[in-house]
Design an enzyme around this catalytic site. Structure first.
Site, mmCIF file in Angstrom:
data_model
loop_
_atom_site.group_PDB
_atom_site.id
_atom_site.type_symbol
_atom_site.label_atom_id
_atom_site.label_comp_id
_atom_site.label_asym_id
_atom_site.label_seq_id
_atom_site.Cartn_x
_atom_site.Cartn_y
_atom_site.Cartn_z
ATOM 1 N N ARG A 1 0.815 -1.225 0.000
ATOM 2 C CA ARG A 1 0.000 0.000 0.000
ATOM 3 C C ARG A 1 0.842 1.266 0.000
ATOM 4 O O ARG A 1 0.579 2.177 -0.777
ATOM 5 C CB ARG A 1 -1.001 0.004 1.175
ATOM 6 C CG ARG A 1 -1.957 -1.195 1.197
ATOM 7 C CD ARG A 1 -2.574 -1.492 -0.136
ATOM 8 N NE ARG A 1 -3.465 -2.648 -0.116
ATOM 9 C CZ ARG A 1 -3.641 -3.473 -1.138
ATOM 10 N NH1 ARG A 1 -2.997 -3.281 -2.278
ATOM 11 N NH2 ARG A 1 -4.467 -4.495 -1.057
ATOM 12 N N ASP B 1 -6.937 -2.052 4.502
ATOM 13 C CA ASP B 1 -6.325 -1.345 3.370
ATOM 14 C C ASP B 1 -6.773 0.114 3.269
ATOM 15 O O ASP B 1 -5.998 0.982 2.904
ATOM 16 C CB ASP B 1 -6.591 -2.103 2.065
ATOM 17 C CG ASP B 1 -5.769 -3.386 1.980
ATOM 18 O OD1 ASP B 1 -4.642 -3.397 2.518
ATOM 19 O OD2 ASP B 1 -6.241 -4.378 1.392
HETATM 20 N N1 ARG Z 1 -5.733 -9.091 5.874
HETATM 21 C C1 ARG Z 1 -4.588 -8.828 5.090
HETATM 22 C C2 ARG Z 1 -4.048 -7.474 5.446
HETATM 23 O O1 ARG Z 1 -4.760 -6.697 5.989
HETATM 24 C C3 ARG Z 1 -4.818 -9.001 3.623
HETATM 25 C C4 ARG Z 1 -5.634 -7.963 2.943
HETATM 26 C C5 ARG Z 1 -5.826 -8.376 1.544
HETATM 27 N N2 ARG Z 1 -6.647 -7.486 0.819
HETATM 28 C C6 ARG Z 1 -7.606 -7.898 0.007
HETATM 29 N N3 ARG Z 1 -8.282 -6.978 -0.597
HETATM 30 N N4 ARG Z 1 -7.880 -9.145 -0.178
HETATM 31 O O2 ARG Z 1 -2.917 -7.183 5.195
#
Ligand code: ARG
Length: 414
Positions: free
Chosen positions: A96, A125
């Site tokens: 990110r 995210d």
């Molecule tokens: N839970 C993990 C994190 O917060 C993975 C996130 C993955 N994002 C997705 N849109 N599948 O880092």
């Protein structure tokens, strides 16, 4: 008056393709898209660039950030041995901030005042994007069309069909997947029942460790905590990760199935596969055991724990994270040398290590001839390290709390 511009993190998929038009309709702004290659594979950047324009973007910015991501993000995680909750090598969390950098660059280049992303209001995210964006551009505003403009999946499908957008609306994947060169994250669908085991179709970076090919021996040379040579061949960080993804992936190394604490307070089931990351980390950790001062290594574990939490929680650009980076980098000064590892059946096992900067002293360690360790020093050493407990135990006994004395069973019976 010129229209406002919104800079949108664009994946090329259905939701962000629809977001281009939807943001325009809802806010009256022009949309500039930004697509960043962090090694997620899939479509060509040029195809994605053109699709954004076909969906109504006024500008479409694409960047191949694979080397940048490997060098400045994945390598720091490797040097930190950064695992969230002792398990997750921060795959999505690391990508990110690099995407954010390009979003902010594009906002400056194309005159955007708002930055948008396709995250929901429930995950980590959104926090990583928005914290990153405001850390790099405090004047910028953030927008999440899914969260703030009610852009649901069903709406996206009907919108794309109605406007005849050049994007497939039929392909439905039961999982939410995020992937890059450091690994792959898979969630939702039947995995939301914690008792359900992952099925074969969940995985793509790793083969089944239960049916491995023959063992694979690999030699990795590190320079200050960075892999620079694999089996005698010079590698860049990106090449090192790719090579280890391929080889450790074939052996089924780096599959992770955990229940994770998200920032928003909920627990969620996550499957990850990070073969290269986990194999490189195993090698790096062992080289640290050989080369790092004991106290520095102990303290680094605590730093690494906090560093991983900060990265997970979207604090990549925060002052504390920057200070911890400086500590981590300082500890890597002598983490140089070579590790030999056998990859087989889900395991990456170190079988040899050598280093010019090692702290291992054969003559101090050996029990054979040539021993230079002066055992006579041990007596006084033990005397003093045991002294505080000895004093406390003597006091316990004086007050009848003889914890130190084993309770003898003296009852003879009546
Ligand atoms: N839970 C993990 C994190 O917060 C993975 C996130 C993955 N994002 C997705 N849109 N599948 O880092």
């Amino acid at each position: 008056m010129a229209k406002d511009r919104v800079v949108l993190a664009y994946s090329g998929g259905l939701d962000t393709s629809v977001a281009i038009g939807w943001i325009g309709e809802q806010t009256g702004a022009e949309v500039v898209t930004v697509a960043v290659d962090v090694g997620q594979g899939g479509e060509d950047l040029e195809v994605i660039r053109q699709r954004a324009l076909d969906c109504g973007a006024v500008e479409s910015y694409v960047a191949d950030a694979r080397d940048e991501f490997a060098e400045e993000y994945c390598m720091l995680d490797l040097q930190a041995n950064g695992l969230y909750m002792d398990a997750y090598p921060l795959v999505s969390a690391l990508s990110r901030p690099v995407i954010v950098k390009h979003l902010v660059t594009a906002a400056r280049q194309f005159g955007g005042s708002v930055v948008a992303h396709g995250c929901t209001g429930k995950g980590n995210d959104q926090v990583r994007f928005e914290n990153g964006i405001t850390a790099l551009g405090p004047d910028l505003k953030c927008l999440s069309p899914v969260r703030d403009l009610a852009l649901t999946r069903e709406f996206a499908i009907s919108y794309a069909e109605k406007h005849d957008l050049p994007i497939e609306t039929t392909k439905s994947n039961p999982f939410s997947i995020d992937q890059n060169v450091w690994g792959r994250a898979i969630e939702t669908g039947y995995l939301e029942d914690l008792w359900n085991a992952p099925t074969k179709d969940v995985y793509s970076y790793t083969d089944d460790p239960a049916y491995p090919p023959l063992p694979d021996e690999v030699h990795i040379v590190f320079d200050k905590g960075i892999p620079v040579k694999i089996d005698g061949k010079d590698v860049t960080p990106l090449q090192a990760i790719e090579e280890m993804n391929r080889r450790a992936g074939a052996q089924g190394i780096g599959r992770i199935d955990i229940v994770e604490d998200r920032m928003v307070g909920i627990k969620s089931r996550e499957i990850y596969e990070a073969p290269g990351a986990m194999a490189l980390m195993a090698a790096h950790k062992e080289l640290e055991r050989v080369t790092m001062d004991r106290e520095q290594a102990r303290f680094k574990q605590r730093v690494s724990l906090r560093w991983s939490e900060l990265v997970y929680e979207g604090q990549w650009f925060s002052p504390l994270k920057r200070s911890l980076d400086a500590f981590i980098l300082d500890t890597q000064e002598y983490v140089s040398g070579e590790i030999r590892m056998t990859l087989h059946g889900g395991r990456a096992e170190v079988t040899g290590r050598r280093s010019d900067t090692s702290l291992y002293d054969f003559n101090l360690a050996t029990y054979d001839a040539g021993d230079t360790f002066d055992q006579s020093h041990a007596r006084g050493f033990i005397e003093l390290t045991g002294l505080t407990s000895k004093l406390a135990a003597a006091r316990d006994m004086k007050f009848g709390k003889g914890e130190a004395m084993p309770k003898l069973n003296l009852s003879q019976g009546d």
